[in-house]
Design a protein around this motif. Structure first.
Motif, mmCIF file in Angstrom:
data_model
loop_
_atom_site.group_PDB
_atom_site.id
_atom_site.type_symbol
_atom_site.label_atom_id
_atom_site.label_comp_id
_atom_site.label_asym_id
_atom_site.label_seq_id
_atom_site.Cartn_x
_atom_site.Cartn_y
_atom_site.Cartn_z
ATOM 1 N N GLU A 34 0.848 -1.209 0.000
ATOM 2 C CA GLU A 34 0.000 0.000 0.000
ATOM 3 C C GLU A 34 0.878 1.251 0.000
ATOM 4 O O GLU A 34 0.611 2.220 -0.721
ATOM 5 N N PHE A 35 1.922 1.218 0.827
ATOM 6 C CA PHE A 35 2.782 2.401 0.898
ATOM 7 C C PHE A 35 3.573 2.580 -0.395
ATOM 8 O O PHE A 35 3.748 3.701 -0.885
ATOM 9 N N LYS A 36 4.026 1.462 -0.956
ATOM 10 C CA LYS A 36 4.773 1.542 -2.221
ATOM 11 C C LYS A 36 3.937 2.229 -3.307
ATOM 12 O O LYS A 36 4.431 3.100 -4.034
ATOM 13 N N GLU A 234 13.982 2.742 -5.287
ATOM 14 C CA GLU A 234 13.887 1.747 -6.357
ATOM 15 C C GLU A 234 13.029 0.558 -5.932
ATOM 16 O O GLU A 234 12.465 -0.149 -6.764
ATOM 17 N N GLN A 235 12.913 0.348 -4.615
ATOM 18 C CA GLN A 235 12.018 -0.724 -4.126
ATOM 19 C C GLN A 235 10.707 -0.168 -3.571
ATOM 20 O O GLN A 235 9.984 -0.876 -2.860
ATOM 21 N N GLY A 236 10.421 1.100 -3.862
ATOM 22 C CA GLY A 236 9.177 1.706 -3.386
ATOM 23 C C GLY A 236 9.181 1.978 -1.897
ATOM 24 O O GLY A 236 8.135 1.916 -1.243
ATOM 25 N N GLN A 237 10.372 2.276 -1.362
ATOM 26 C CA GLN A 237 10.479 2.529 0.068
ATOM 27 C C GLN A 237 11.336 3.760 0.341
ATOM 28 O O GLN A 237 11.999 4.291 -0.541
ATOM 29 N N THR A 238 11.307 4.163 1.621
ATOM 30 C CA THR A 238 12.229 5.189 2.098
ATOM 31 C C THR A 238 13.189 4.504 3.061
ATOM 32 O O THR A 238 12.841 3.485 3.658
ATOM 33 N N PRO A 239 14.408 5.056 3.228
ATOM 34 C CA PRO A 239 15.382 4.357 4.081
ATOM 35 C C PRO A 239 14.902 4.237 5.531
ATOM 36 O O PRO A 239 15.159 3.228 6.176
ATOM 37 N N TRP A 240 14.235 5.313 6.028
ATOM 38 C CA TRP A 240 13.796 5.324 7.424
ATOM 39 C C TRP A 240 12.276 5.395 7.444
ATOM 40 O O TRP A 240 11.658 5.688 6.426
ATOM 41 N N THR A 241 11.671 5.154 8.605
ATOM 42 C CA THR A 241 10.208 5.199 8.695
ATOM 43 C C THR A 241 9.713 6.607 8.332
ATOM 44 O O THR A 241 10.099 7.583 8.975
ATOM 45 N N PRO A 242 8.885 6.710 7.310
ATOM 46 C CA PRO A 242 8.409 8.030 6.886
ATOM 47 C C PRO A 242 7.161 8.459 7.671
ATOM 48 O O PRO A 242 6.563 7.656 8.382
ATOM 49 N N ALA A 243 6.767 9.734 7.505
ATOM 50 C CA ALA A 243 5.505 10.234 8.055
ATOM 51 C C ALA A 243 4.392 9.711 7.135
ATOM 52 O O ALA A 243 3.979 10.377 6.187
ATOM 53 N N VAL A 244 3.955 8.488 7.413
ATOM 54 C CA VAL A 244 3.014 7.781 6.522
ATOM 55 C C VAL A 244 1.725 8.584 6.262
ATOM 56 O O VAL A 244 1.313 8.724 5.105
#
Ligand SMILES: *Cc1c(COP(=O)(O)O)cnc(C)c1O
Length: 382
Positions: A34-36, A234-244
């Protein structure tokens, strides 16, 4: 009616209901599908807003974090950078560079004036050894309500070859900013200004030249390492926990902006800014900004003789529910500022000018309190 406020400051700005609700959904795994999907959609949408085909990163930080990311990813200690500043935020960008060990040469302009591109051209043309690594500039100086001519600046800086790092925190969405066409190498924006989202995110776009510079840059970096941001994106993520929640809100904001269309959005900001300036002048007040370069996002107004800025702001907030900003730095007690960026319309500007008229009269200013509204309405109808 304590909750009913007209928030007319240059950030954080009012948030539309659809955007508020977009943040009120159950939490998701920030490394899940979902986040990606949201991150991918937001990254694509932001590239349209930035008018760039280059790399775009969404970082969890306020706008200043985005400026810090620009500095630490592009420079090495000892690099010479030219800071073009027309106010408090231009100075902040320079301070960050200095903090990380860059040698900062300042080119300051008087508060209320825009940077003179010819002065920049002259300085860069003297640098035949190409010592200047980067030029720092703010597109819209929020502390003075002045906008710089970035199309001209971009052409001049590219001719020299230095990197152009731009603080677009209060300008993106409120006014045209063509990252690629204007040859901006790094462009930073923030969520709580014209994007209509709560505070918490900043956006950093970097072009190929900036990406090459990043590989050479030696300032230590960890949280704001855009190399890490790239490999995770590139994997649909951020390195650290984002403000979802804010990322879901960004998704909703980009939908609203797409519906309005960027051209109409810039037009709305220009129209409301003009109405604000006409209204303020009709109330007998003076603008800080040179009108030829007045901002479409925020209007800085000199206080009337005999009225303290703090008293005016207090009265406006407590009696009328209109929140205005004060001045910053040396202008703290000299000006107040009206933000008209993001989720604003004619009703907000007309109400603000009408209530400002009442407030001024109440504080003893000899003024027709309706004059501001009259001028604003004429401007909007003309
Ligand atoms: C608001 C603003 C900043 C700072 O942003 P924060 O989100 O408060 O860190 C920097 N530059 C400009 C031009 C701004 O308007």
């Amino acid at each position: 009616m304590d909750e009913k406020q007209l928030l007319m400051i240059p950030g954080p700005t009012a948030v539309p209901q659809s955007i508020l609700l977009a943040g009120a959904r159950p939490m998701v795994n920030h490394r899940g599908p979902e986040f990606k999907a949201a991150l991918d959609e937001c990254t694509r949408g932001l590239k349209r807003v930035f008018q760039t085909s280059h790399e775009m990163y969404i970082l969890t930080a306020s706008g200043t974090g985005g400026l810090e990311a620009a500095i630490v990813n592009m420079l090495s200690p000892g690099d010479l950078v030219l800071s073009v500043s027309i106010g408090v935020f231009g100075d902040r960008f320079a301070d960050i560079a200095e903090t990380y060990g860059a040698r900062v040469e300042k080119m300051d302009f008087e508060m209320g004036q825009a940077a003179d591109p010819e002065q920049l051209r002259t300085r860069l043309s003297q640098d035949s050894g190409k010592e200047i690594k980067a030029v720092l500039i703010t597109q819209n100086e929020t502390s003075t309500g002045v906008t710089n001519d970035l199309a001209a600046v971009g052409a001049i800086v590219r001719e020299h070859g230095a990197l152009l790092l731009v603080d677009g925190i209060s300008s993106l969405v409120a006014m045209d900013c063509q990252m690629d066409a204007w040859q901006i190498d790094v462009l930073v924006a923030g969520s709580q200004k014209a994007f209509m989202i709560p505070p918490g995110l900043c956006f950093v776009a970097i072009n190929d030249r900036a990406e090459a510079a990043m590989k050479q840059a030696k300032i230590p970096r960890f949280y704001f390492d855009l190399g890490k941001a790239k490999s995770y994106l590139e994997q649909g993520q951020t390195p650290w926990t984002p403000a979802v929640p804010q990322v879901f809100q960004l998704q909703a904001a980009l939908k609203l902006l797409e519906k309005e269309g960027m051209t109409d959005c810039f037009g709305r900001h220009a129209r409301l800014a003009r109405a604000t300036r006409e209204g303020v002048k009709a109330l007998g007040l003076k603008l800080l900004a040179d009108e030829a370069h007045a901002s479409n996002a925020v209007t800085a107004v000199r206080r009337p003789t005999g009225v303290a800025v703090a008293d005016l702001r207090k009265l406006m907030r407590e009696k009328y529910g209109v929140v205005l900003a004060g001045g910053q730095g040396t202008l703290k007690d000299e000006i107040f500022r009206i933000g008209h960026l993001g989720y604003v319309g004619e009703a907000d500007v007309i109400a603000t000018l009408g209530l400002l008229g009442l407030g001024l009269k109440e504080l003893g200013v000899d003024v027709d309190p309706a004059a501001g509204v009259g001028a604003a309405v004429s401007s909007l109808g003309g």
